[in-house]
Scaffold this motif. Structure first.
Motif, PDB file in Angstrom:
ATOM      1  N   ILE A  22      -4.163 -30.862   9.474  1.00 43.53           N
ATOM      2  CA  ILE A  22      -4.097 -30.642   8.016  1.00 43.53           C
ATOM      3  C   ILE A  22      -2.743 -30.018   7.658  1.00 43.53           C
ATOM      4  O   ILE A  22      -2.102 -30.411   6.680  1.00 43.53           O
ATOM      5  N   ALA A  23      -2.298 -29.058   8.491  1.00 39.59           N
ATOM      6  CA  ALA A  23      -1.022 -28.371   8.196  1.00 39.59           C
ATOM      7  C   ALA A  23       0.137 -29.370   8.135  1.00 39.59           C
ATOM      8  O   ALA A  23       1.090 -29.175   7.373  1.00 39.59           O
ATOM      9  N   GLY A  24       0.048 -30.447   8.915  1.00 41.37           N
ATOM     10  CA  GLY A  24       1.136 -31.426   8.944  1.00 41.37           C
ATOM     11  C   GLY A  24       1.121 -32.410   7.795  1.00 41.37           C
ATOM     12  O   GLY A  24       2.104 -33.139   7.576  1.00 41.37           O
ATOM     13  N   LEU A  25      -0.005 -32.476   7.057  1.00 40.06           N
ATOM     14  CA  LEU A  25      -0.059 -33.530   6.036  1.00 40.06           C
ATOM     15  C   LEU A  25      -0.433 -33.046   4.637  1.00 40.06           C
ATOM     16  O   LEU A  25      -0.630 -33.861   3.730  1.00 40.06           O
ATOM     17  N   LEU A  26      -0.482 -31.737   4.463  1.00 40.49           N
ATOM     18  CA  LEU A  26      -0.838 -31.176   3.149  1.00 40.49           C
ATOM     19  C   LEU A  26       0.052 -31.709   2.034  1.00 40.49           C
ATOM     20  O   LEU A  26      -0.379 -31.870   0.889  1.00 40.49           O
ATOM     21  N   HIS A  27       1.318 -31.969   2.350  1.00 45.77           N
ATOM     22  CA  HIS A  27       2.274 -32.410   1.323  1.00 45.77           C
ATOM     23  C   HIS A  27       2.294 -33.936   1.175  1.00 45.77           C
ATOM     24  O   HIS A  27       3.198 -34.484   0.562  1.00 45.77           O
ATOM     25  N   ASN A  28       1.281 -34.600   1.778  1.00 44.16           N
ATOM     26  CA  ASN A  28       1.108 -36.038   1.593  1.00 44.16           C
ATOM     27  C   ASN A  28       2.321 -36.856   2.066  1.00 44.16           C
ATOM     28  O   ASN A  28       2.847 -37.680   1.306  1.00 44.16           O
ATOM     29  N   PRO A  29       2.763 -36.678   3.285  1.00 41.27           N
ATOM     30  CA  PRO A  29       3.980 -37.365   3.732  1.00 41.27           C
ATOM     31  C   PRO A  29       3.779 -38.863   3.876  1.00 41.27           C
ATOM     32  O   PRO A  29       2.689 -39.304   4.258  1.00 41.27           O
ATOM     33  N   GLU A  30       4.832 -39.641   3.573  1.00 41.40           N
ATOM     34  CA  GLU A  30       4.689 -41.101   3.725  1.00 41.40           C
ATOM     35  C   GLU A  30       4.803 -41.529   5.182  1.00 41.40           C
ATOM     36  O   GLU A  30       4.402 -42.623   5.556  1.00 41.40           O
ATOM     37  N   VAL A  57      -4.269 -46.809   5.657  1.00 40.58           N
ATOM     38  CA  VAL A  57      -4.694 -47.799   4.655  1.00 40.58           C
ATOM     39  C   VAL A  57      -4.146 -47.436   3.271  1.00 40.58           C
ATOM     40  O   VAL A  57      -3.858 -48.301   2.443  1.00 40.58           O
ATOM     41  N   GLN A  58      -3.941 -46.142   3.039  1.00 39.92           N
ATOM     42  CA  GLN A  58      -3.378 -45.704   1.742  1.00 39.92           C
ATOM     43  C   GLN A  58      -1.881 -46.015   1.633  1.00 39.92           C
ATOM     44  O   GLN A  58      -1.233 -45.669   0.650  1.00 39.92           O
ATOM     45  N   GLY A  59      -1.308 -46.630   2.671  1.00 42.98           N
ATOM     46  CA  GLY A  59       0.091 -47.064   2.596  1.00 42.98           C
ATOM     47  C   GLY A  59       1.061 -46.195   3.385  1.00 42.98           C
ATOM     48  O   GLY A  59       2.277 -46.390   3.295  1.00 42.98           O
ATOM     49  N   ASN A  60       0.532 -45.248   4.129  1.00 47.30           N
ATOM     50  CA  ASN A  60       1.409 -44.358   4.891  1.00 47.30           C
ATOM     51  C   ASN A  60       1.601 -44.863   6.324  1.00 47.30           C
ATOM     52  O   ASN A  60       0.726 -45.528   6.871  1.00 47.30           O
ATOM     53  N   THR A  61       2.739 -44.492   6.893  1.00 52.85           N
ATOM     54  CA  THR A  61       3.034 -44.905   8.261  1.00 52.85           C
ATOM     55  C   THR A  61       2.663 -43.768   9.211  1.00 52.85           C
ATOM     56  O   THR A  61       2.852 -42.598   8.885  1.00 52.85           O
ATOM     57  N   ILE A  62       2.154 -44.152  10.367  1.00 52.29           N
ATOM     58  CA  ILE A  62       1.766 -43.145  11.355  1.00 52.29           C
ATOM     59  C   ILE A  62       2.406 -43.477  12.703  1.00 52.29           C
ATOM     60  O   ILE A  62       2.341 -44.622  13.161  1.00 52.29           O
ATOM     61  N   ILE A  96      17.095 -32.425   5.566  1.00 57.26           N
ATOM     62  CA  ILE A  96      16.364 -31.739   4.478  1.00 57.26           C
ATOM     63  C   ILE A  96      15.518 -32.762   3.711  1.00 57.26           C
ATOM     64  O   ILE A  96      14.332 -32.543   3.437  1.00 57.26           O
ATOM     65  N   GLU A  97      16.119 -33.905   3.424  1.00 50.79           N
ATOM     66  CA  GLU A  97      15.412 -34.990   2.730  1.00 50.79           C
ATOM     67  C   GLU A  97      14.260 -35.512   3.608  1.00 50.79           C
ATOM     68  O   GLU A  97      13.147 -35.754   3.127  1.00 50.79           O
ATOM     69  N   ILE A  98      14.533 -35.667   4.894  1.00 49.78           N
ATOM     70  CA  ILE A  98      13.525 -36.180   5.824  1.00 49.78           C
ATOM     71  C   ILE A  98      12.321 -35.239   5.864  1.00 49.78           C
ATOM     72  O   ILE A  98      11.171 -35.683   5.823  1.00 49.78           O
ATOM     73  N   LYS A  99      12.587 -33.946   5.922  1.00 48.93           N
ATOM     74  CA  LYS A  99      11.479 -32.975   6.040  1.00 48.93           C
ATOM     75  C   LYS A  99      10.526 -33.038   4.854  1.00 48.93           C
ATOM     76  O   LYS A  99       9.351 -32.724   4.976  1.00 48.93           O
ATOM     77  N   LYS A 100      11.051 -33.443   3.681  1.00 49.44           N
ATOM     78  CA  LYS A 100      10.180 -33.559   2.506  1.00 49.44           C
ATOM     79  C   LYS A 100       9.253 -34.778   2.633  1.00 49.44           C
ATOM     80  O   LYS A 100       8.162 -34.807   2.076  1.00 49.44           O
ATOM     81  N   LYS A 101       9.736 -35.806   3.344  1.00 48.92           N
ATOM     82  CA  LYS A 101       9.002 -37.077   3.348  1.00 48.92           C
ATOM     83  C   LYS A 101       8.137 -37.305   4.577  1.00 48.92           C
ATOM     84  O   LYS A 101       7.306 -38.207   4.593  1.00 48.92           O
ATOM     85  N   ILE A 102       8.403 -36.522   5.636  1.00 48.99           N
ATOM     86  CA  ILE A 102       7.584 -36.728   6.825  1.00 48.99           C
ATOM     87  C   ILE A 102       6.723 -35.497   7.092  1.00 48.99           C
ATOM     88  O   ILE A 102       7.040 -34.384   6.677  1.00 48.99           O
TER      89      ILE A 102
END
Ligand SMILES: Nc1ncnc2c1ncn2[C@@H]1O[C@H](COP(=O)(O)OP(=O)(O)OP(=O)(O)O)[C@@H](O)[C@H]1O
Length: 244
Positions: free
Chosen positions: A145-153, A181-186, A71-77
């Motif tokens: 876009i659907a995968g990153l709307l919530h700004n995942p790290e 570049v904004q600090g997120n991992t891909i 549940i925690e992971i889903k919020k962050k990825i």
């Protein structure tokens, strides 16, 4: 991401999908998870996202355990699957607003965020068209876009550039670089090795559910005899036999 000795055999399947896969990707990079058809890339991603349960082994992302802290992971990825995760009968805008609500993005900011992302991905003119009328490239972009709307790290993408034209591919890759570049991992999978060679800081080549080689594209090319490109390295390690 930390994976240790991960095993997965789908019930009734002929082959074992993951046969003790171990690999690590550091935070803040663009990582490529590469391998021939059936190597176990999607299975690995599915375990990380909690969609598939491993038979044994350890999988962690952002210091969270993929079997317990989902549940925690889903919020962050954010996950961009290979198959389009969009409702064809809804418009692009409706699809994305629906996804945003699933992520509890406040309605005040949601509309603005959706418009901003549609514009960023060149879809503003098509916001009110049904997704069933989108071209393959437009669906790919909306799917991202659907995968990153919530700004995942951590953003995980399974073949995000499959079947798109050069223009869409460049747009997607430029966006991924900027997001990194904004600090997120891909972490992303692709069969386009020239593309992976260009954008990845670290690459893991897997085959038959095991890690074959991992390093930066430059290091891999330098250390494999007679190889001048990541594609050469890939063939060097995985051979030329066509997979099922
Ligand atoms: N739901 C399933 N049921 C049974 N077997 C499966 C299932 N999903 C995957 N497999 C098998 O597990 C193995 C790994 O498949 P996976 O989809 O993870 O590979 P992949 O590297 O993502 O392949 P591709 O590049 O073709 O997408 C393959 O042998 C595949 O046939």
């Amino acid at each position: 991401m930390q994976i240790e000795n991960l095993r997965k055999h789908y019930p009734g399947a002929e082959n074992t999908a993951l046969q003790g896969l171990s690999l690590n990707f550091k935070k803040g990079i663009i990582a490529g998870l590469l391998g021939p058809n059936g190597a176990g890339k999607t299975t690995t991603i599915s375990i990380i996202c909690g969609l598939v349960k491993a038979d044994s082994g350890l999988a962690k992302v952002l210091e969270l355990d993929c079997s317990n802290d989902i549940i925690e992971i889903k919020k962050k990825i954010g996950v961009v699957p290979q198959q389009f995760a969009l409702y064809p009968q809804l418009t692009g805008k409706e699809n994305l607003e629906y996804v945003g609500r699933l992520y509890n993005i406040p309605s005040k900011s949601l509309k603005g965020k959706v418009s901003e992302m549609l514009a960023h991905f060149g879809l503003e003119k098509h916001a009110n068209k049904r997704v069933s009328q989108y071209s393959g490239g437009m669906k790919r972009r909306a799917n991202i876009i659907a995968g990153l709307l919530h700004n995942p790290e951590l953003l995980i993408l399974d073949e995000p550039t499959a079947g798109v034209d050069v223009q869409s591919r460049n747009m997607i890759l430029d966006f991924l670089k900027q997001y990194n570049v904004q600090g997120n991992t891909i972490i992303y999978t692709s069969h386009l090795l020239e593309e992976a060679e260009k954008i990845c800081d670290d690459v893991a080549i897997i085959d038959e559910g095991k890690l074959i080689a991992q390093a930066s594209p430059k290091q891999l090319i330098a250390s494999a005899e007679g190889c001048n490109s990541l594609e050469d390295v890939f063939l060097f390690y995985t051979g030329r036999t066509v997979r099922e």
